[in-house]
Design an enzyme around this catalytic site. Structure first.
Site, PDB file in Angstrom:
ATOM      1  N   GLU A 173      -3.722  -2.266   0.520  1.00  0.00           N
ATOM      2  CA  GLU A 173      -4.045  -1.529   1.741  1.00  0.00           C
ATOM      3  C   GLU A 173      -4.584  -0.163   1.352  1.00  0.00           C
ATOM      4  O   GLU A 173      -4.042   0.511   0.474  1.00  0.00           O
ATOM      5  CB  GLU A 173      -2.799  -1.372   2.630  1.00  0.00           C
ATOM      6  CG  GLU A 173      -3.112  -0.502   3.853  1.00  0.00           C
ATOM      7  CD  GLU A 173      -2.016  -0.450   4.896  1.00  0.00           C
ATOM      8  OE1 GLU A 173      -0.910  -0.949   4.647  1.00  0.00           O
ATOM      9  OE2 GLU A 173      -2.303   0.111   5.984  1.00  0.00           O
ATOM     10  N   ASN A 231      -7.430   0.470   7.681  1.00  0.00           N
ATOM     11  CA  ASN A 231      -6.805   0.730   8.983  1.00  0.00           C
ATOM     12  C   ASN A 231      -7.851   1.139  10.001  1.00  0.00           C
ATOM     13  O   ASN A 231      -8.708   1.982   9.724  1.00  0.00           O
ATOM     14  CB  ASN A 231      -5.767   1.843   8.856  1.00  0.00           C
ATOM     15  CG  ASN A 231      -4.524   1.369   8.149  1.00  0.00           C
ATOM     16  OD1 ASN A 231      -3.730   0.628   8.706  1.00  0.00           O
ATOM     17  ND2 ASN A 231      -4.386   1.753   6.890  1.00  0.00           N
ATOM     18  N   GLU A 263      -6.954  -3.611   9.897  1.00  0.00           N
ATOM     19  CA  GLU A 263      -5.620  -3.577  10.498  1.00  0.00           C
ATOM     20  C   GLU A 263      -5.685  -2.810  11.811  1.00  0.00           C
ATOM     21  O   GLU A 263      -6.177  -1.689  11.866  1.00  0.00           O
ATOM     22  CB  GLU A 263      -4.626  -2.879   9.560  1.00  0.00           C
ATOM     23  CG  GLU A 263      -4.429  -3.625   8.263  1.00  0.00           C
ATOM     24  CD  GLU A 263      -3.270  -3.069   7.431  1.00  0.00           C
ATOM     25  OE1 GLU A 263      -2.622  -2.097   7.870  1.00  0.00           O
ATOM     26  OE2 GLU A 263      -3.021  -3.621   6.348  1.00  0.00           O
ATOM     27  N   ASP A 293      -1.084  -4.641  12.862  1.00  0.00           N
ATOM     28  CA  ASP A 293      -0.288  -3.716  12.058  1.00  0.00           C
ATOM     29  C   ASP A 293       0.933  -3.250  12.841  1.00  0.00           C
ATOM     30  O   ASP A 293       0.927  -3.269  14.080  1.00  0.00           O
ATOM     31  CB  ASP A 293      -1.174  -2.506  11.724  1.00  0.00           C
ATOM     32  CG  ASP A 293      -0.669  -1.731  10.519  1.00  0.00           C
ATOM     33  OD1 ASP A 293       0.383  -2.084   9.957  1.00  0.00           O
ATOM     34  OD2 ASP A 293      -1.352  -0.765  10.138  1.00  0.00           O
ATOM     35  N   GLU A 350       6.268  -5.023   5.668  1.00  0.00           N
ATOM     36  CA  GLU A 350       5.999  -3.663   5.195  1.00  0.00           C
ATOM     37  C   GLU A 350       7.314  -2.946   4.932  1.00  0.00           C
ATOM     38  O   GLU A 350       8.326  -3.275   5.538  1.00  0.00           O
ATOM     39  CB  GLU A 350       5.296  -2.863   6.301  1.00  0.00           C
ATOM     40  CG  GLU A 350       3.917  -3.320   6.653  1.00  0.00           C
ATOM     41  CD  GLU A 350       3.243  -2.302   7.564  1.00  0.00           C
ATOM     42  OE1 GLU A 350       2.237  -1.746   7.141  1.00  0.00           O
ATOM     43  OE2 GLU A 350       3.738  -2.069   8.686  1.00  0.00           O
TER      44      GLU A 350
END
Ligand code: C2E
Ligand code: MG
Ligand code: MG
Length: 404
Positions: A173, A231, A263, A293, A350
């Protein structure tokens, strides 16, 4: 080990024994001064007299309980970082944490009594921001942020995503960091709100994507082909240009679309469903991956989720960190995994911070994991070396035994 620079802690508990225990514990952590209050009323009076840097607040107290104290503090705008303490179950404690945050109070977290050194230290180390850093945060003028965007001071760090069953790297990520000439590396919590408020969300996305595409090609030349996650700000989903721009960047690069995953937070979906669906479908038609997310923090319904062409579901760290000791989180986690399985979505946990949590989420059938226990986000320059000499996957051996 000395604690961060916490000057003045106020311990509030009606039980003298528990209070003494907490005070002694805080002293061993190196706090400048530790004061004590035996009920809510005394607590509020002492906060008024001198604002402490941290409040350890018991929930069950006669007259004014912890909930009432928090309500009063919110009313009086007393912004003191709070750790909620209770001998009740975790579900109740996390409900109070949530209530405090909804009231706008800086609730750091909740802990079960009797208070123990390790969980307290662990919580404070994770969330404590020294005052100096907070001041740097407050002085983030929009022009400086704009200049940082334009001058290449906003760079991606990369955090690995690994396959939980065998520890193999399956992606990374990209997380934005501001390399500030005076303050050093600044985390996204301090400048992304400014970017969003000023309407520069799409610029940030494109800046990250551009750097990611370049990085992907460089790593591919060195033998590493890794899906990268970018993101996407909720706000850029409401504009019209985003998808066109993404398509333009993708076609100008040699990166196959399946290696890029966007995400999107659950809140972004709930807030502007129709438009967000349009963008999401276009991204998927272009062959890009789409991930939901922070799942579990918003209030997306199952129906809203099924309307979205997601390929992956990332379970929020608030449902993962510490899960091995929290039965109510395990129950929620199980049902998310089951739902994702039915919707045929890949799952990512996560915020895996311990071998116990790693093992638990792996055994529950979650596919991928991300978290400090595996690796912290790191600069691109360190990533390849990490990937090559990656340590044995934590706890993976035991997991295989358990599954066979
Ligand atoms: P996120 O997308 O959910 O990213 C995960 C966050 O959790 C990252 O924080 C990461 O450093 C942190 N994290 C990872 N493992 C652990 C762990 O084991 N424990 C704990 N406590 N935290 C862990 P970070 O980098 O501070 O980013 C925070 C949020 O800022 C991100 O949450 C994301 O929503 C946003 N963000 C970061 N970079 C970008 C960006 O380029 N664009 C946009 N729109 N948002 C970004
Ligand atoms: Mg993310
Ligand atoms: Mg997340």
């Amino acid at each position: 080990m000395p604690m961060m620079d916490i000057q003045d802690i106020l311990v509030v508990d009606d039980s003298r024994v528990q209070r003494r225990h907490a005070v002694e514990l805080c002293q061993t952590l190196g706090a400048g001064s530790v004061r004590e209050a035996e009920d809510g009323t005394q607590c509020l009076a002492m906060v008024r007299q001198q604002t402490p840097s941290l409040l350890l607040l018991d929930l069950e107290m006669p007259r004014q309980d912890g909930v009432q104290v928090m309500q009063q503090m919110a009313k009086l705008e007393m912004a003191v970082p709070i750790v909620v303490l209770s001998s009740k179950d975790y579900l109740l404690i996390s409900t109070v944490e949530l209530m405090g945050r909804e009231l706008g109070l800086p609730v750091l977290g909740g802990l079960q009594k009797p208070l123990r050194r390790e969980p307290l230290l662990d919580l404070l180390q994770r969330v404590w921001t020294p005052r100096q850093a907070q001041q740097a945060l407050e002085h983030c003028p929009a022009q400086e942020v704009k200049a940082a965007l334009e001058n290449g001071q906003i760079l991606p760090y990369y955090q690995p995503k690994v396959q939980l069953s065998d520890g193999r790297i399956k992606g990374a990520e990209m997380l934005a960091r501001w390399h500030h000439p005076e303050h050093g590396v600044i985390g996204p919590g301090r400048f992304i709100p400014v970017i969003e408020q000023q309407g520069w969300a799409t610029e940030l996305t494109m800046l990250m994507l551009k750097q990611g595409l370049k990085q992907w090609q460089s790593w591919a030349r060195q033998g590493l082909r890794l899906p990268l996650s970018v993101n996407l700000s909720a706000l850029s989903l409401s504009g019209d240009e985003l998808v066109d721009e993404i398509e333009r960047y993708m076609s100008g690069s040699n990166v196959p679309a399946r290696y890029i995953i966007f995400e999107v937070t659950e809140t972004a979906i709930v807030d502007n469903l129709a438009h967000a669906i349009g963008c999401a479908v276009r991204l998927r038609l272009a062959g890009l991956g789409l991930s939901v997310d922070d799942f579990g923090t918003g209030f997306a319904t199952l129906q809203q989720l099924t309307r979205f062409p997601f390929t992956e579901l990332k379970i929020d760290q608030s449902l993962v960190t510490g899960i091995s000791g929290k039965p109510h989180l395990i129950a929620v986690f199980n049902s998310i995994i089951e739902m994702a399985r039915r919707l045929q979505l890949a799952t990512v946990a996560e915020g895996i911070e311990s071998p116990e949590d790693y093992q638990l989420v792996a055994e529950r059938g979650c596919h991928l994991g991300q978290g400090f226990h595996i690796a912290r986000p790191m600069p691109a320059a360190d990533f390849l070396a990490w990937a090559r000499q990656k340590p044995e996957p934590p706890a993976a051996a035991t997991i295989k035994e358990n599954l066979s």
